[in-house]
Design an enzyme around this catalytic site. Structure first.
Site, PDB file in Angstrom:
ATOM      1  N   HIS A 179       0.835  -1.208   0.000  1.00 48.43           N
ATOM      2  CA  HIS A 179       0.000   0.000   0.000  1.00 48.43           C
ATOM      3  C   HIS A 179       0.873   1.263   0.000  1.00 48.43           C
ATOM      4  O   HIS A 179       0.617   2.214  -0.737  1.00 48.43           O
ATOM      5  CB  HIS A 179      -0.884   0.056   1.260  1.00 48.43           C
ATOM      6  CG  HIS A 179      -1.920  -1.014   1.382  1.00 48.43           C
ATOM      7  ND1 HIS A 179      -2.084  -1.759   2.533  1.00 48.43           N
ATOM      8  CD2 HIS A 179      -2.846  -1.461   0.508  1.00 48.43           C
ATOM      9  CE1 HIS A 179      -3.081  -2.600   2.369  1.00 48.43           C
ATOM     10  NE2 HIS A 179      -3.562  -2.459   1.145  1.00 48.43           N
ATOM     11  N   LYS A 215     -17.919  -7.201  10.057  1.00 50.80           N
ATOM     12  CA  LYS A 215     -17.509  -7.902  11.286  1.00 50.80           C
ATOM     13  C   LYS A 215     -16.103  -8.465  11.145  1.00 50.80           C
ATOM     14  O   LYS A 215     -15.496  -8.881  12.109  1.00 50.80           O
ATOM     15  CB  LYS A 215     -18.464  -9.062  11.554  1.00 50.80           C
ATOM     16  CG  LYS A 215     -19.860  -8.638  11.926  1.00 50.80           C
ATOM     17  CD  LYS A 215     -20.725  -9.879  12.115  1.00 50.80           C
ATOM     18  CE  LYS A 215     -22.203  -9.503  12.051  1.00 50.80           C
ATOM     19  NZ  LYS A 215     -23.027 -10.482  11.407  1.00 50.80           N
ATOM     20  N   ARG A 227      -1.398  -5.736  -8.547  1.00 49.88           N
ATOM     21  CA  ARG A 227      -0.289  -6.624  -8.193  1.00 49.88           C
ATOM     22  C   ARG A 227       0.010  -7.614  -9.317  1.00 49.88           C
ATOM     23  O   ARG A 227       1.149  -7.904  -9.611  1.00 49.88           O
ATOM     24  CB  ARG A 227      -0.616  -7.402  -6.910  1.00 49.88           C
ATOM     25  CG  ARG A 227      -0.479  -6.571  -5.669  1.00 49.88           C
ATOM     26  CD  ARG A 227      -1.053  -7.258  -4.480  1.00 49.88           C
ATOM     27  NE  ARG A 227      -2.487  -7.453  -4.655  1.00 49.88           N
ATOM     28  CZ  ARG A 227      -3.338  -7.679  -3.678  1.00 49.88           C
ATOM     29  NH1 ARG A 227      -2.916  -7.779  -2.445  1.00 49.88           N
ATOM     30  NH2 ARG A 227      -4.620  -7.818  -3.921  1.00 49.88           N
ATOM     31  N   SER A 260      -2.902  -7.715   2.726  1.00 51.50           N
ATOM     32  CA  SER A 260      -3.219  -7.645   4.164  1.00 51.50           C
ATOM     33  C   SER A 260      -3.733  -8.988   4.678  1.00 51.50           C
ATOM     34  O   SER A 260      -3.378  -9.423   5.780  1.00 51.50           O
ATOM     35  CB  SER A 260      -4.284  -6.574   4.417  1.00 51.50           C
ATOM     36  OG  SER A 260      -3.818  -5.306   4.061  1.00 51.50           O
TER      37      SER A 260
END
Ligand code: PNS
Length: 162
Positions: free
Chosen positions: A17, A41, A90, A128
């Protein structure tokens, strides 16, 4: 003034990032890192934690600031006079999804252009989700995220286990 957003969930921010944000900052007068805070959530870090991590990680970039957004990204862009959405690609696997989002965003706001930047090769495997998985199994994520993010990640995962 040419203003761009680098949008994402950044849960947590990675060097991939930061590579895209830094390069966008070389091209645009101002870059807003727009942290998607729509309810979910499944986030490891709360919106304010993700924003604080990004503020710290981009503190050395004078023309970069961080903001949270809810709702549609294009609405944020129109309301904040943002002309471009910068996304990192990517590999080919990113392209189909990102193209579809770019075309939908163009449909929603014709004046907002999407600009793709190829991820630097040393970051092309960094995501991530994978960073969290590796750290969750005790793997070392040094070099994939800033050291302070690695430490926060380790602490958060440990507190989840206890
Ligand atoms: O880091 P991510 O998960 O790839 O980020 C995705 C994000 C936040 C950029 C994307 O989901 C988004 O723009 N969400 C806001 C809602 C929206 O505008 N949806 C329509 C996209 S075509």
């Amino acid at each position: 003034m040419h203003r761009a957003v680098c949008p994402g969930t950044f849960d947590p921010v990675t060097h991939g990032h930061l590579d895209i944000i830094g390069r966008a900052a070389q091209v645009f007068d101002e870059v807003v890192v727009a942290v998607g805070v729509n309810a979910s959530k499944n986030r490891l870090f709360a919106p304010e934690e993700r924003i604080a991590m990004l503020e710290r990680a981009t503190a050395d970039l004078d023309n970069v600031r961080v903001d949270g957004f809810t709702g549609l990204l294009t609405t944020y862009c129109v309301e904040h006079d943002v002309q471009a959405i910068v996304k990192g690609l990517r590999a080919a696997r990113d392209f189909d999804y990102e193209l579809q989002m770019a075309q939908m965003n163009a449909q929603l706001a014709a004046g907002v252009q999407t600009v793709f930047l190829p991820t630097s090769p040393q970051h092309s495997f960094v995501a991530s989700s994978l960073v969290k998985e590796v750290a969750g199994y005790g793997g070392d994520v040094t070099g994939l995220v800033p050291d302070f993010v690695r430490d926060l990640l380790t602490k958060r995962l440990a507190s989840r286990r206890s």
